[in-house]
Scaffold this motif. Structure first.
Motif, mmCIF file in Angstrom:
data_model
loop_
_atom_site.group_PDB
_atom_site.id
_atom_site.type_symbol
_atom_site.label_atom_id
_atom_site.label_comp_id
_atom_site.label_asym_id
_atom_site.label_seq_id
_atom_site.Cartn_x
_atom_site.Cartn_y
_atom_site.Cartn_z
ATOM 1 N N VAL A 117 0.917 -1.171 0.086
ATOM 2 C CA VAL A 117 0.017 0.044 -0.054
ATOM 3 C C VAL A 117 0.819 1.338 -0.115
ATOM 4 O O VAL A 117 1.628 1.327 0.897
ATOM 5 N N GLY A 118 1.107 1.909 -1.064
ATOM 6 C CA GLY A 118 2.091 3.136 -1.650
ATOM 7 C C GLY A 118 3.222 2.509 -1.396
ATOM 8 O O GLY A 118 3.570 1.166 -1.931
ATOM 9 N N ALA A 120 7.456 3.185 -0.660
ATOM 10 C CA ALA A 120 8.656 4.100 0.052
ATOM 11 C C ALA A 120 9.706 4.733 -0.843
ATOM 12 O O ALA A 120 10.581 5.450 -0.650
ATOM 13 N N TYR A 121 9.682 4.288 -2.273
ATOM 14 C CA TYR A 121 10.799 4.333 -3.056
ATOM 15 C C TYR A 121 10.914 5.900 -3.647
ATOM 16 O O TYR A 121 12.107 6.332 -4.063
ATOM 17 N N GLY A 122 9.654 6.496 -3.528
ATOM 18 C CA GLY A 122 9.640 8.079 -4.037
ATOM 19 C C GLY A 122 10.118 8.199 -5.362
ATOM 20 O O GLY A 122 10.767 9.515 -5.514
ATOM 21 N N CYS A 123 10.052 7.501 -6.340
ATOM 22 C CA CYS A 123 10.389 7.796 -7.819
ATOM 23 C C CYS A 123 9.734 9.118 -8.278
ATOM 24 O O CYS A 123 8.669 9.031 -7.898
ATOM 25 N N LYS A 124 10.508 10.182 -8.610
ATOM 26 C CA LYS A 124 9.841 11.595 -8.846
ATOM 27 C C LYS A 124 8.565 11.528 -9.798
ATOM 28 O O LYS A 124 7.915 12.476 -9.828
ATOM 29 N N GLY A 129 4.192 6.544 -5.117
ATOM 30 C CA GLY A 129 5.070 6.728 -3.983
ATOM 31 C C GLY A 129 4.631 8.481 -3.256
ATOM 32 O O GLY A 129 4.880 8.803 -2.242
ATOM 33 N N LEU A 130 3.498 9.035 -4.172
ATOM 34 C CA LEU A 130 3.238 10.273 -3.554
ATOM 35 C C LEU A 130 2.969 10.480 -2.305
ATOM 36 O O LEU A 130 3.327 11.551 -1.524
ATOM 37 N N ASP A 131 2.222 9.497 -1.797
ATOM 38 C CA ASP A 131 1.667 9.373 -0.404
ATOM 39 C C ASP A 131 2.222 8.869 0.640
ATOM 40 O O ASP A 131 1.808 8.342 1.783
ATOM 41 N N GLY A 132 3.662 8.206 -0.012
ATOM 42 C CA GLY A 132 4.161 7.563 0.961
ATOM 43 C C GLY A 132 3.893 6.097 1.161
ATOM 44 O O GLY A 132 3.076 5.635 0.491
ATOM 45 N N MET A 179 3.967 -5.344 -11.152
ATOM 46 C CA MET A 179 4.019 -4.154 -11.650
ATOM 47 C C MET A 179 2.947 -3.039 -11.144
ATOM 48 O O MET A 179 2.926 -1.826 -11.672
ATOM 49 N N GLY A 180 2.367 -3.199 -10.225
ATOM 50 C CA GLY A 180 1.287 -2.290 -9.514
ATOM 51 C C GLY A 180 1.888 -1.689 -8.564
ATOM 52 O O GLY A 180 3.242 -1.254 -8.522
ATOM 53 N N MET A 181 1.362 -1.147 -7.511
ATOM 54 C CA MET A 181 1.620 -0.282 -6.551
ATOM 55 C C MET A 181 2.714 -0.966 -5.439
ATOM 56 O O MET A 181 2.429 -2.128 -5.330
ATOM 57 N N GLY A 182 3.757 -0.265 -5.319
ATOM 58 C CA GLY A 182 4.489 -0.906 -4.328
ATOM 59 C C GLY A 182 5.895 -1.369 -5.004
ATOM 60 O O GLY A 182 6.038 -1.473 -6.212
#
Ligand code: SAH
Ligand code: SF4
Length: 376
Positions: A117-118, A120-124, A129-132, A179-182
């Motif tokens: 869920v979300g 942590a890697y925050g690729c721009k 990753g936008l909400d962590g 390849m979904g979220m996470g």
């Protein structure tokens, strides 16, 4: 909270049934209900004795994902938004191989599943990753994305037939892309357990070679995966062929720079003898310059990797843009000229926010009241 039954392997269940002094064939009956019939309640397992069903219900949970939203694209790609038991939202995307739109029938479906869920890697550039990062998915929460879609598929034979010509008796999914979220390899143990269940003949029955794991480049985990006996396919989200370009958009590159990542890829390649895929999103003015072609070609040739070019899918609120088609074609042409096997993907489902994490992000924001509701 009790463990969900769909987080259990055949071996674990067999152990439990031995303790309970149940004959071995009862395990097979149970698994048939879970993965062939895909039932949602214990009472539906009618050939199991009532006492055993009660025992199972007392020991294990049997969760099903609630379908919270769905979008269908013009090209028949379907996006599912699931609400989990703690109300967390995750996405799966069902992609027919040969959409009926082009006059052909689909012979197989690919399902893209989420692992966290979300993220942590925050690729721009990425919505996931936008909400962590919120939490890892449990094995059953990954498995149930597949069983829930199969159940949905069974429930609407007319709609599936209209979409792509498959019939009720056909298995809906025989290709998986993680390849979904996470970031899948950041939830390694749960992912691998889920994939063993989805791969097993008593479970999802999806061949390991039909399962592709995509990672942003967790080098130590790639090595660990290389040592696993199952022959999964590996895709690397490269998106930059030099540390300068990759580091600008992918913070993970600081922890595992290209030299370390490519060594891990070489190890995977060597152990598995299989071709790796480099995913390369084309983002205008960031990584689509022809200066990236030579280093990218060099890496691809060295690692016997195929390159998938993907035009960037615009994410609301982010500055990045997709390059125009001419620039995309130029990049592809230059890469091929360097002797690399490459494809330029026409993004399927681009009109339904199919890039990972976008539907969930919009829905979360709309629920919180700080954004418009997504199209469902
Ligand atoms: N965390 C893993 C798997 C999930 S992301 C990984 O990064 O590989 C799946 C793919 O979608 C990755 O290649 C990712 O870079 C790509 N992606 C993310 N946002 C995108 C966007 N807006 N447009 C196109 N591809 C995107
Ligand atoms: Fe996470 Fe992958 Fe998105 Fe990067 S691209 S933020 S690793 S989901």
């Amino acid at each position: 909270m009790s463990v969900d039954i769909k987080s259990q392997t055949h071996e674990e269940l067999t152990k439990k049934f031995v303790q309970w002094e149940q004959p071995a064939y009862r395990v097979d009956q149970l698994l048939h209900w879970l993965y062939e019939k895909r039932v949602t309640h214990w009472e539906q397992m009618t050939n199991l004795p009532k006492a055993l069903r009660e025992h199972l219900a007392a020991e294990f949970a049997l969760h099903t994902h609630e379908l919270f939203g769905k979008q269908g694209a013009r090209d028949t790609t379907q996006k599912f938004l699931w609400r989990l038991h703690d109300h967390a939202l995750v996405e799966s995307v069902l992609i027919p191989a040969n959409p009926a739109l082009y006059g052909e029938q689909s012979d197989r479906h690919t399902l893209c599943v989420s692992t966290q869920v979300g993220c942590a890697y925050g690729c721009k550039f990425c919505a996931s990753g936008l909400d962590g990062w919120k939490r890892n998915l449990e094995p059953y929460e990954i498995v149930e994305q597949v069983t829930a879609i199969e159940r949905w598929h069974d429930a609407q034979p007319e709609e599936m037939e209209r979409i792509d010509g498959t019939r009720k008796s056909d298995r809906a999914i025989n290709n998986l892309v993680i390849m979904g979220m996470g970031e899948p390899l950041a939830n390694y143990d749960n992912l691998l357990k889920a994939l063993r269940i989805l791969n097993a003949p008593w479970g999802g029955g999806i061949g390991a070679r039909k399962i592709t794991i995509s990672t942003s480049g967790l080098a130590p985990r790639i090595r660990q995966l290389a040592d696993d006996p199952l022959q999964f396919r590996l895709a690397i989200s490269l998106h930059g062929a030099t540390d300068a370009v990759r580091g600008r958009i992918m913070p993970v590159n600081r922890k595992h720079p290209l030299a370390e990542l490519t060594q891990a890829c070489a190890y995977y390649q060597e152990k598995k003898g299989r071709m790796i895929t480099f995913e390369y999103i084309l983002i205008a003015g960031v990584n689509d310059g022809l200066d990236q072609v030579r280093p990218l070609a060099h890496l691809a040739r060295r690692l016997y990797a195929k390159v998938n070019l993907i035009p960037y899918n615009k994410v609301e609120g982010l500055e990045w843009e997709r390059p125009d088609e001419r620039s995309q074609e130029n990049f592809l042409g230059a890469l091929e000229h360097q002797g690399v096997t490459a494809t330029l993907r026409r993004e399927k489902g681009g009109d339904i926010d199919a890039a990972c994490g976008q539907l969930r992000l919009k829905t979360e924001r709309a629920l919180r009241g700080d954004g418009p509701a997504p199209r469902r």
